[in-house]
Enzyme design. Structure first.
Site, mmCIF file in Angstrom:
data_model
loop_
_atom_site.group_PDB
_atom_site.id
_atom_site.type_symbol
_atom_site.label_atom_id
_atom_site.label_comp_id
_atom_site.label_asym_id
_atom_site.label_seq_id
_atom_site.Cartn_x
_atom_site.Cartn_y
_atom_site.Cartn_z
ATOM 1 N N PHE A 24 0.857 -1.191 0.000
ATOM 2 C CA PHE A 24 0.000 0.000 0.000
ATOM 3 C C PHE A 24 0.893 1.241 0.000
ATOM 4 O O PHE A 24 1.670 1.468 0.922
ATOM 5 C CB PHE A 24 -0.913 0.003 1.236
ATOM 6 N N GLY A 25 0.779 2.056 -1.057
ATOM 7 C CA GLY A 25 1.541 3.305 -1.150
ATOM 8 C C GLY A 25 0.632 4.479 -0.892
ATOM 9 O O GLY A 25 -0.494 4.535 -1.416
ATOM 10 N N TYR A 26 1.091 5.427 -0.078
ATOM 11 C CA TYR A 26 0.258 6.602 0.247
ATOM 12 C C TYR A 26 1.022 7.916 0.071
ATOM 13 O O TYR A 26 0.455 8.985 0.285
ATOM 14 C CB TYR A 26 -0.279 6.480 1.689
ATOM 15 N N GLY A 27 2.304 7.827 -0.273
ATOM 16 C CA GLY A 27 3.118 9.032 -0.457
ATOM 17 C C GLY A 27 3.782 8.972 -1.820
ATOM 18 O O GLY A 27 3.110 8.750 -2.837
ATOM 19 N N SER A 28 5.109 9.100 -1.842
ATOM 20 C CA SER A 28 5.803 9.102 -3.136
ATOM 21 C C SER A 28 5.638 7.777 -3.880
ATOM 22 O O SER A 28 5.770 7.734 -5.096
ATOM 23 C CB SER A 28 7.288 9.413 -2.942
ATOM 24 N N GLU A 99 13.048 3.247 1.295
ATOM 25 C CA GLU A 99 12.294 3.739 2.464
ATOM 26 C C GLU A 99 13.119 3.690 3.755
ATOM 27 O O GLU A 99 12.554 3.742 4.849
ATOM 28 C CB GLU A 99 11.010 2.915 2.625
HETATM 29 C C1 SIN Z 1 4.655 5.718 0.753
HETATM 30 O O1 SIN Z 1 4.710 6.401 -0.280
HETATM 31 O O2 SIN Z 1 3.792 4.814 0.862
HETATM 32 C C2 SIN Z 1 5.614 5.902 1.875
HETATM 33 C C3 SIN Z 1 6.178 7.258 2.021
HETATM 34 C C4 SIN Z 1 7.000 7.730 0.868
HETATM 35 O O3 SIN Z 1 7.872 6.995 0.390
HETATM 36 O O4 SIN Z 1 6.813 8.873 0.431
#
Ligand code: SIN
Length: 195
Positions: A24-28, A99
């Protein structure tokens, strides 16, 4: 907890002997997809809220002038939208490297747009990591973001790219959109010729 999480994540083998895992990705991870995947689809997780409370010493800032990037904060009733990727388990080696600045793997339940669910993994930077910055007002966060840059580029691009992707996915995030609007004002005041 040490800021480099590579070793800690190696022992967090939360997917047992599965060949494929949902990430699950929520940022970049939503908009900078530099890893192989088998399938991607919008998903959300319940009980977590996205916040620009994690410091970035590597991608969007430096150790002496950290950027601000997202992490997840536990908040009952909250719903965090993002993008889920079905990946081969071996891809986590590459993801752990990316990460490594404070993020640990956690297992979580994902809900897809059609209401079906699956267990997946997500990277969360918890408050006990050395790079954690914590709460600040959305205006302070915007000012901070406009002053940072790291090996992956300007911190403001991280936020603007994330806001754009969330809009494209049809996902509302008041925190991200409020910071975006402050950032747009700060940047337009800096533009050549601005009053
Ligand atoms: C994510 O994107 O899920 C984690 C935070 C990031 O790498 O920006």
């Amino acid at each position: 907890m040490s800021v480099n999480t590579i070793e800690a994540n190696r022992s967090r083998n939360l997917f047992g002997d599965h060949d494929e895992v949902w990430l699950f990705g929520y940022g970049s991870l939503i908009y900078l997809v530099d890893f192989p995947y088998l399938e991607a689809k919008p998903a959300s997780i319940r009980g977590w809220s996205r916040r620009f409370w994690q410091g970035s010493h590597d991608h969007r800032g430096t150790r002496t002038n950290p950027g601000r990037v997202v992490t997840l904060i536990e908040l009952p009733q909250a719903l965090c939208g993002g993008l889920a990727f079905r990946v081969e388990a071996s891809v986590f080696e590459q993801l752990d490297e990316r990460e490594k600045n404070g993020y640990l793997r956690f297992a979580t339940e994902l809900t897809f747009a059609d209401g079906t669910t699956a267990i997946g993994l997500t990277y969360i930077a918890t408050p006990d990591n050395e790079a954690y910055l914590g709460e600040a007002s959305e205006y302070q966060i915007a000012r901070h973001i406009c002053s940072a840059e790291g090996a992956s580029g300007a911190n403001s691009d991280y936020l603007l790219d994330l806001a754009k992707s969330l809009r494209e996915l049809g996902q509302q995030d008041d925190h991200v959109f409020a910071i975006e609007s402050h950032i747009r004002k700060i940047l337009s005041n800096r533009a050549p010729g601005a009053a």
